[in-house]
Design a protein around this motif. Structure first.
Motif, PDB file in Angstrom:
ATOM      1  N   LYS A  72      19.644   7.685  46.698  1.00 34.42           N
ATOM      2  CA  LYS A  72      20.507   7.398  45.545  1.00 34.42           C
ATOM      3  C   LYS A  72      21.132   6.027  45.744  1.00 34.42           C
ATOM      4  N   TYR A  73      21.202   5.252  44.641  1.00 29.36           N
ATOM      5  CA  TYR A  73      21.738   3.904  44.729  1.00 29.36           C
ATOM      6  C   TYR A  73      22.284   3.483  43.369  1.00 29.36           C
ATOM      7  N   THR A  74      23.251   2.572  43.375  1.00 27.67           N
ATOM      8  CA  THR A  74      23.794   1.999  42.147  1.00 27.67           C
ATOM      9  C   THR A  74      23.751   0.483  42.271  1.00 27.67           C
ATOM     10  N   PHE A  75      23.001  -0.156  41.392  1.00 28.07           N
ATOM     11  CA  PHE A  75      22.939  -1.619  41.380  1.00 28.07           C
ATOM     12  C   PHE A  75      24.234  -2.149  40.786  1.00 28.07           C
ATOM     13  N   SER A  76      24.795  -3.190  41.416  1.00 33.64           N
ATOM     14  CA  SER A  76      26.087  -3.692  40.944  1.00 33.64           C
ATOM     15  C   SER A  76      26.008  -5.078  40.298  1.00 33.64           C
ATOM     16  N   THR A  77      24.903  -5.806  40.514  1.00 39.74           N
ATOM     17  CA  THR A  77      24.748  -7.126  39.902  1.00 39.74           C
ATOM     18  C   THR A  77      23.310  -7.331  39.438  1.00 39.74           C
ATOM     19  N   VAL A  78      23.127  -8.267  38.521  1.00 42.36           N
ATOM     20  CA  VAL A  78      21.780  -8.610  38.061  1.00 42.36           C
ATOM     21  C   VAL A  78      20.983  -9.214  39.211  1.00 42.36           C
ATOM     22  N   GLU A  79      21.621 -10.013  40.025  1.00 38.82           N
ATOM     23  CA  GLU A  79      20.951 -10.624  41.168  1.00 38.82           C
ATOM     24  C   GLU A  79      20.398  -9.563  42.115  1.00 38.82           C
ATOM     25  N   GLU A  80      21.157  -8.498  42.288  1.00 33.10           N
ATOM     26  CA  GLU A  80      20.728  -7.394  43.138  1.00 33.10           C
ATOM     27  C   GLU A  80      19.487  -6.712  42.553  1.00 33.10           C
TER      28      GLU A  80
END
Length: 70
Positions: free
Chosen positions: A2-10
């Protein structure tokens, strides 16, 4: 994983790493399953939403794709 992307760059960095894999990588958000090598597909999900990252090869870990050492 499970993961949550926090930025567009990420998101972009994840897709770049996934493209280098010789196996399928899927990103699942609710019932939507996206090819992890598709930047446009991942952008549909967006940032801030929890997803499941699935690698279909034991030699590749999701932690490596999001930039965290396994």
């Amino acid at each position: 994983m499970k993961y949550t992307f926090s930025t567009v760059e990420e998101l972009v960095a994840f897709v770049v790493r996934a493209e280098k894999c010789n196996c399928d990588v899927k990103v699942v958000c609710n019932q939507l399953e996206i090819d992890g090598k598709s930047l446009m597909g991942i952008m549909i999900i967006g940032i801030g939403k929890p997803v499941d990252i699935i690698c279909y090869n034991a030699s590749v870990s999701p932690e490596e794709l999001v930039g965290h050492a396994a």
